[in-house]
Design a protein around this motif. Structure first.
Motif, mmCIF file in Angstrom:
data_model
loop_
_atom_site.group_PDB
_atom_site.id
_atom_site.type_symbol
_atom_site.label_atom_id
_atom_site.label_comp_id
_atom_site.label_asym_id
_atom_site.label_seq_id
_atom_site.Cartn_x
_atom_site.Cartn_y
_atom_site.Cartn_z
ATOM 1 N N ASP A 178 12.429 9.246 -5.419
ATOM 2 C CA ASP A 178 12.411 7.828 -5.063
ATOM 3 C C ASP A 178 13.452 7.045 -5.865
ATOM 4 O OD1 ASP A 178 10.351 8.510 -3.427
ATOM 5 O OD2 ASP A 178 8.767 7.645 -4.683
ATOM 6 N N THR A 198 9.121 2.530 2.511
ATOM 7 C CA THR A 198 8.597 1.235 2.068
ATOM 8 C C THR A 198 8.019 0.388 3.197
ATOM 9 O OG1 THR A 198 10.827 0.282 2.263
ATOM 10 C CG2 THR A 198 10.170 1.152 0.107
ATOM 11 N N PRO A 217 2.558 2.163 4.451
ATOM 12 C CA PRO A 217 3.339 1.329 3.520
ATOM 13 C C PRO A 217 3.642 -0.014 4.160
ATOM 14 C CG PRO A 217 4.716 3.032 4.498
ATOM 15 C CD PRO A 217 3.317 3.346 4.903
ATOM 16 N N HIS A 249 5.610 -3.840 3.651
ATOM 17 C CA HIS A 249 6.583 -4.636 2.896
ATOM 18 C C HIS A 249 6.335 -6.093 3.216
ATOM 19 C CE1 HIS A 249 10.336 -5.668 0.891
ATOM 20 N NE2 HIS A 249 10.613 -6.443 1.921
#
Length: 227
Positions: A6, A93, A186, A188
């Protein structure tokens, strides 16, 4: 191991963006400086100032000797690499835009099926691109083709396809496995700004509106989060 991957992914994208930005700035500045100094040479000649004209001409010739023709080609290559690895970062993400109005209205079981189907389809597609891209790079390696300005072997340039697609395929599988285990995707929060306290006025309201938008992918534990 995943933390190292990552971090390496983020550092690579940051370096590519920074390098491309510096190259564009230097190239544009150099181009405008040439025109600016050329105007000075012309002005000094018209007003019969030979000494100043000679100095300006010397500066112009010095700037012209700086060859930045290759900067545009390198910038394009950097943006291609940045796009490929940035796409993988987006999967990890949850930045990629998804229209899930219908899927969000389904019950948990059907929603889980379609989300896993979408993630699997993404993994399959990027996996195929990675294999085809690897085969293409293999043939380019033996073709001995080079770029026109940098004279870099083209197989190195096209290496972004199999590498970026492979990483993106891995990210799709990573998200799919995590979703199958936890039911979470995930997210964002586009309302969040780094360096700004989330308790500041307006941030919570914007984040809340984002989470409750019908255009936002809602995972299987979203209702529990809302309670």
């Amino acid at each position: 191991m995943l933390r190292i991957l990552d971090r390496a992914e983020e550092v690579l994208i940051a370096v590519l963006i920074a390098t491309a930005t510096v190259l564009i700035f230097a190239s544009v500045t150099h181009r405008f400086a040439l025109g600016f100094v050329a105007d000075f040479v012309r002005y000094f000649r018209v007003h019969d100032m030979p000494e100043a004209s000679a100095m300006a001409k010397s500066a112009y010739l010095s700037l012209r000797n700086i060859n930045l023709v290759w900067a545009q080609e390198l910038t394009i290559i950097l943006f291609v690499w940045m796009a490929k690895f940035g796409a993988a970062y987006g999967v990890r993400t949850g930045i990629h835009v998804g229209i899930d109005v219908l899927i969000n209205r389904l019950d948990a079981a059907k929603r889980k099926f379609f989300i896993l189907f979408g993630l699997s389809a993404g993994a399959l597609f990027t996996g195929i691109i990675a294999v085809l891209g690897g085969n293409f790079v293999h043939h380019m390696y033996y073709a001995s083709s080079i770029s026109p300005d940098l004279e870099v072997p083209m197989w190195i340039v096209y290496l972004a396809i199999p590498l970026g697609s492979s990483l993106m395929c891995f990210r799709f599988l990573q998200v799919a496995v995590s979703f199958a285990r936890t039911g979470e995707l995930p997210h964002h929060d586009h309302g969040h700004v780094d360096g700004v306290d989330t308790e500041d006025e307006g941030i919570d309201e914007l984040g809340d509106a984002y989470l409750h938008s019908p255009l936002t992918p809602r995972d299987l534990v979203e209702k529990e989060k809302d309670k």
